[in-house]
Each structure stands twice: as structure tokens, then as C-alpha cells.
Design an enzyme around this catalytic site. Structure first.
Site, PDB file in Angstrom:
ATOM      1  N   HIS A  94      66.118 167.885  75.394  1.00 20.40           N
ATOM      2  CA  HIS A  94      64.926 167.867  76.015  1.00 20.40           C
ATOM      3  C   HIS A  94      64.240 166.830  75.373  1.00 20.40           C
ATOM      4  CE1 HIS A  94      65.077 172.267  77.147  1.00 20.40           C
ATOM      5  NE2 HIS A  94      66.050 172.618  76.033  1.00 20.40           N
TER       6      HIS A  94
ATOM      7  N   LYS B 152      70.999 155.793  42.280  1.00 19.21           N
ATOM      8  CA  LYS B 152      70.599 156.832  41.843  1.00 19.21           C
ATOM      9  C   LYS B 152      70.242 156.033  40.130  1.00 19.21           C
ATOM     10  CE  LYS B 152      73.944 160.685  43.045  1.00 19.21           C
ATOM     11  NZ  LYS B 152      75.597 160.810  42.491  1.00 19.21           N
TER      12      LYS B 152
ATOM     13  N   GLU C  91      79.826 157.305  54.414  1.00 17.15           N
ATOM     14  CA  GLU C  91      80.390 157.056  52.912  1.00 17.15           C
ATOM     15  C   GLU C  91      81.596 156.282  53.318  1.00 17.15           C
ATOM     16  OE1 GLU C  91      79.148 160.014  50.644  1.00 17.15           O
ATOM     17  OE2 GLU C  91      78.744 160.892  51.894  1.00 17.15           O
TER      18      GLU C  91
END
Length: 331
Positions: free
Chosen positions: A231, A325, A215
């Protein structure tokens, strides 16, 4: 953004004052579980608290980042909603579901619909300042007030208050050296892909750093943790080879790392050093978890501000988020 990062110590001080003065009343109750709901900076604040209380409370605490809440939420649940604006749609959805299920609700917000619902339903709540246009820079407010809510609910003892005071003192003492370290890291990240590795307990700090790089600095980054990456991801360090020179690996180390995690990091470092352009380390400072967490957060916030300058971008704008948005609002 630079001024907000500069004022982070004062934010922690102010947040503590707000928490101390808050008039919050919980009915006496024994909870079976705790849910913290929040998105973005509020959500990562929940993850930070989850890591902090893991060895301090005996009931499960989960962080909910979405519209729906876990099926186990019910009358024995303490449901804490954190939303800076008070209008985060995912958090509001969670509040309404938790209310319907009979959970005990409490909120941290600066206003909006969350505050309206809190007053309408008499939820315990703490109001934080809402004058900042950069909610992600208000992490101190959300974390500190959630700690106070847990305390007022009878879940967390007063030890956190001492740790907060020690954290503020540490940040004041090391502010100058933190900026120097942050500047060096920013230069190492310029034009590179930062890959951030931390022990599992410090995953929230690494994720927060990634989010701030995204950001503030308008740059991609990647996060994984030990031991999990041993892993799976460790095998991926074979391709694509042309990318490796563009990678700067940062180890985030802490005295809280399990001894086997420290060993895994040492062993794995040899692989990264043979592949990546650079491998760097940062060591968390302080003796308590809050000291270490907040000192790292403060250093990393400075990194992203300096990196934004190097990238010639504004750390304040979030055009892509606003676009998403805006499009969602049309539906």
C-alpha cells in the site's frame, strides 16, 4: 558472540528449567489487558510473544517501547517488564508509572533496579542469568520466562511447553543445515543492502534480524511487511536506480502466512526481480509458531555472525550505542 549463538539451544533448555522451577505467585485476577515493556532485545521478545498469543488469548496485548505507558493501564492491567540488565531507563519509567496506576506488575531481569523494585514491592518475577555481556544474545531467556509469567498469571495454557520442547528438538536436528544456509545468506548480503520482507505475523522475526545485522554485522538493513508494503513502499521501487544493484531482497516465508499474503508476495516478487540485484527466500521450518520463529531467529543470528566475519568487524562491540548512553548520562 559466536559462542553465544552456538549455545542458543542450551539457552532455551536452561530457560525452560528456570521457568519450571520459578516460584511465582499471582493473586487470582481477571485482567482486561496486558502490556509488555522492554527495549532492544527485550522489546523484540515482547513483539514475538504478541504475535504468538494473538490467537491464544482473548484480551489485547500491547508492547511498550518508551518512557510513557498507555493511558488505559490501570488496576485491570497485567504489566510485564523485561530488562536484561535491570537498569533500562525507559522500562524503569514504565514500571513506576504502572505501579502508580495500580497495575499488576511482573518482571523478567538479571538484576539491577528492576530486581530491587520487584523485591521491594513483591512483584512476581523471574531472574535470568546475568553473566553475558551481550544482552541481545539472551532472547531465549526473556521470551521463555515471559511465557511462563503469562502462564503463572492464568492467561496462557500449558501448550507452549510442548511447543518449546519441539522447538529445541528441531534446532538440535537441523543445526548443521542451518549453518550452511546462514553462510550462503551472509555471502549474499556482503557489501549489499539487505531488504527483508515478511508476512505481518513474522514482523518481529524480520525486525530482530535487522537489529542483529545492525549490531553484530555493523551493517544497515531495511524491513517491511506484507500486506502493508503493498500500500506504499512498493511504489518506491523506481528510484534511486543506481541503488538497486546493491540491494538483496530476502523473502521470509511461513506456513502461517495468510493465503492472500502468499499471493501478494508472489505477485510483488516479479517487481523486485526486475529491479534488485538478488531476490532470495527462506522458508520457516517446523509445524508450530515457536518452532518456526526460533528456527528463523537461530539461522539469522548465524547469518549476522558470519557477515561480521566477512565485514571484518567484531560482532561484540556496540560503540555507537555506548556513545549515546555516555552522552545521555551527562545530562
Amino acid at each position: 558472540m559466536k559462542q553465544l549463538v552456538e549455545g542458543f539451544i542450551q539457552q532455551l533448555q536452561h530457560a525452560t528449567e528456570i521457568g519450571e522451577k520459578a516460584t511465582v505467585n499471582f493473586a487470582p485476577k481477571k485482567y482486561s489487558n496486558i502490556v509488555i515493556a522492554g527495549m532492544g532485545g527485550s522489546g523484540i521478545g515482547g513483539n514475538l510473544i504478541q504475535a504468538y498469543v494473538s490467537d491464544k488469548i482473548e484480551m489485547p496485548l500491547v508492547v511498550n517501547k518508551g518512557y510513557d505507558i498507555p493511558a488505559f493501564v490501570g488496576p485491570d492491567t497485567l504489566f510485564i517488564a523485561s530488562s536484561f540488565s535491570g537498569n533500562t531507563e525507559e522500562t524503569l519509567s514504565g514500571i513506576r508509572e504502572a505501579l502508580a496506576k495500580g497495575a499488576t506488575l511482573a518482571c523478567v531481569t538479571s538484576g539491577g533496579e528492576v530486581l530491587r523494585l520487584s523485591k521491594e514491592n513483591n512483584f512476581p518475577h523471574i531472574i535470568i542469568p546475568g553473566d553475558s555481556e551481550q544482552p541481545r544474545a539472551c532472547l531465549g531467556y526473556s521470551v521463555v520466562e515471559m511465557l511462563y509469567l503469562l502462564h503463572y498469571a492464568g492467561v496462557l495454557n500449558v501448550t507452549f511447553k510442548t511447543e518449546l520442547a519441539q522447538t529445541i528438538a528441531l534446532l538440535e536436528e537441523q543445526q548443521s543445515s542451518m549453518k550452511v544456509e546462514a553462510s550462503a545468506l551472509a555471502n549474499a548480503f556482503k557489501g549489499k543492502l539487505p531488504i527483508l520482507y515478511a508476512g505481518v505475523q513474522f514482523e518481529p522475526i524480520a525486525v530482530r534480524f535487522q537489529q542483529q545485522i545492525n549490531e553484530n554485522s555493523k551493517q544497515l538493513s531495511h524491513v517491511n511487511t506484507f500486506p502493508e508494503m503493498n500500500h506504499n513502499e512498493i511504489v518506491g521501487w523506481l528510484h534511486p536506480e543506481p541503488l538497486f544493484e546493491m540491494i538483496t531482497v530476502l523473502y521470509i516465508r511461513s506456513a502461517y502466512d495468510h493465503e492472500r499474503i502468499r499471493l501478494r508476495m508472489d505477485v510483488s516478487k516479479k517487481i523486485f526481480e526486475s529491479k534488485a540485484g538478488k531476490v532470495l527466500e527462506v522458508q520457516a521450518q517446523g509445524s508450530t509458531f515457536l518452532e518456526q520463529a526460533f528456527s528463523l531467529i537461530h539461522i539469522f543470528d548465524w547469518v549476522t555472525v558470519y557477515l561480521a566475519e566477512l565485514n571484518n568487524v567484531s560482532p561484540n562491540t556496540i560503540e555507537n550505542i555506548n556513545y549515546v548512553k555516555g552522552e545521555l548520562a551527562k545530562v
